[in-house]
Write an enzyme that holds these catalytic residues in place. Structure first.
Site, PDB file in Angstrom:
ATOM      1  N   GLY A 107       1.638   6.150  -1.685  1.00  0.00           N
ATOM      2  CA  GLY A 107       2.027   5.659  -0.160  1.00  0.00           C
ATOM      3  C   GLY A 107       0.964   6.235   0.669  1.00  0.00           C
ATOM      4  CG  LEU A 108      -0.755   9.589   0.687  1.00  0.00           C
ATOM      5  CD1 LEU A 108      -1.067  10.855  -0.115  1.00  0.00           C
ATOM      6  CD2 LEU A 108      -0.207   9.822   1.947  1.00  0.00           C
ATOM      7  N   GLY A 109      -2.346   4.921   0.366  1.00  0.00           N
ATOM      8  CA  GLY A 109      -3.382   3.992   0.748  1.00  0.00           C
ATOM      9  C   GLY A 109      -4.533   4.184  -0.306  1.00  0.00           C
ATOM     10  CB  ALA A 112      -6.164  -0.021   0.803  1.00  0.00           C
ATOM     11  CG  ASP A 154      -2.037   0.395   2.534  1.00  0.00           C
ATOM     12  OD1 ASP A 154      -1.264   0.647   3.476  1.00  0.00           O
ATOM     13  OD2 ASP A 154      -1.650   0.784   1.497  1.00  0.00           O
TER      14      ASP A 154
HETATM   15  O1  PMV Z   1       2.970   2.482  -0.547  1.00  0.00           O
HETATM   16  P1  PMV Z   1       1.687   1.894   0.367  1.00  0.00           P
HETATM   17  O2  PMV Z   1       0.834   2.876   1.001  1.00  0.00           O
HETATM   18  O3  PMV Z   1       0.958   0.899  -0.384  1.00  0.00           O
HETATM   19  O4  PMV Z   1       2.419   1.077   1.765  1.00  0.00           O
HETATM   20  C1  PMV Z   1       3.135  -0.123   1.384  1.00  0.00           C
HETATM   21  C2  PMV Z   1       3.841  -0.623   2.833  1.00  0.00           C
HETATM   22  C3  PMV Z   1       4.685  -1.504   2.788  1.00  0.00           C
HETATM   23  O5  PMV Z   1       4.929  -1.981   4.035  1.00  0.00           O
HETATM   24  C4  PMV Z   1       5.773  -1.242   2.003  1.00  0.00           C
HETATM   25  C5  PMV Z   1       4.120  -2.868   2.316  1.00  0.00           C
HETATM   26  C6  PMV Z   1       2.931  -3.742   3.003  1.00  0.00           C
HETATM   27  O6  PMV Z   1       2.123  -4.488   2.486  1.00  0.00           O
HETATM   28  O7  PMV Z   1       2.811  -3.190   4.090  1.00  0.00           O
END
Ligand code: PMV
Length: 318
Positions: A107-109, A112, A154
């Site tokens: 979840g830290l990108g 991307a 991201d």
């Molecule tokens: O898990 P990450 O860092 O890819 O964040 C996802 C964020 C969401 O809102 C769940 C999906 C999105 O496309 O924004």
């Protein structure tokens, strides 16, 4: 033997950083605003230079010919090919080296950021200068390979240097009243963004009113949070984070490891704590009162079983 990276073609470097979502993950997929912060302790550097042969890739996941790179490098290869096509050099062979300190799928990108760094390096090596929108579209092309239909949050934030407000595909800088110190703790469990996004979509079909009302509340929290960040009202920021964590749990994207670290953070003196990113694993983001308490909080989270802990300061900016 020909040499790599001669003076005439020295190659180019691309860089991007990690990000954490302060508030608004999942809700952004449905048009609500979000706030994200850069995590300066973690980043990616990619280097690209013209290859002697058909091109090699060097990264923690793989060292070898690009043509034989495994499927799990699909996002990186998509990024590279998209950049080559944009530069008008679709068949060009490059050697690409990637170094990243961002843990993947937390979840830290990471995806991307790797894409952004690779794209910048590849475009640079082709002597092509892209504007921000072109860069964004290229990163999104790679993100689609990773996540299906990413919101673009991201892609926008891994290149940002300060906290950003994200609304319907666009970002604006957020004013920050005073330095805000956050602690990020990794559950060690891989986040499953694609699965979590699908779970929210499914729940929304089953219970449209319940899910819409949670998404509305997340949107309202983000709007209020923007004000609270601008005045550095830490108590208000913390309570918005706590409420967001509850709402995200209600949407079905939490898990026991995240809850465990959120509770440990609150017991350790955090003003608020929540999952950050797609959820179902990944990281917890906690707001500390100041740098000294962040250190204590980090120790507490490590003792509670966090696989890794980072501190990041969002600097005050008008
Ligand atoms: O898990 P990450 O860092 O890819 O964040 C996802 C964020 C969401 O809102 C769940 C999906 C999105 O496309 O924004």
């Amino acid at each position: 033997m020909a040499t790599h990276g001669s003076a005439a073609e020295p190659g180019a470097t691309g860089r991007a950083g990690a990000k954490a979502i302060l508030l608004g993950e999942h809700a952004v997929v449905y048009g609500r605003p979000a706030i994200a912060i850069p995590v300066r302790a973690l980043g990616v550097e990619a280097h690209a230079r013209p290859a002697d042969d058909r091109g090699h890739l060097s990264s923690t996941l793989y060292h070898g010919p690009i043509a034989q790179a495994p499927d799990r490098l699909g996002v990186t290869l998509t990024a590279m090919r998209a950049a080559l096509a944009a530069a008008g050099r679709p068949g060009a062979a490059l050697d690409i080296a990637i170094e990243s300190s961002i843990p993947a799928e937390r979840g830290l990108g990471s995806s991307a950021a790797v894409s952004a760094a690779v794209i910048e390096a590849v475009l640079g090596a082709c002597g092509f200068a892209a504007d921000d929108e072109t860069m964004h579209e290229l990163i999104q092309t790679a993100e689609r390979a990773a996540h299906g239909a990413p919101s673009g949050l991201d892609a926008r934030t891994v290149r940002a240097r300060q906290a950003v407000w994200f609304d319907r595909g666009r970002i604006e800088p957020v004013s920050v009243g005073d330095d805000l110190v956050f602690v990020i703790a990794d559950t060690g469990v891989r986040g499953r963004t694609r699965e979590a996004v699908a779970a929210v979509a499914h729940r929304r079909e089953e219970d449209p009113r319940g899910v819409e009302s949670a998404l509305d509340e997340l949107g309202e929290l983000a709007t209020a949070l923007r004000r609270d960040v601008s005045t550095a009202d830490r108590e208000a920021i913390g309570s918005a984070m706590n409420r967001a964590h509850e709402l995200l749990n209600g949407l079905g994207v939490g898990d026991a490891a995240l809850d465990h670290l959120v509770h440990a953070a609150m017991a350790g003196g955090a003003l608020g704590a929540k999952l950050t990113g797609g959820g179902r694993g990944g990281c917890v983001l906690a707001l500390a009162r100041d740098t000294a308490s962040a250190e204590e909080l980090g120790g507490r989270l490590t003792r509670a079983g966090a696989a890794a802990v980072w501190t990041t300061t969002v600097e005050g900016v008008a």
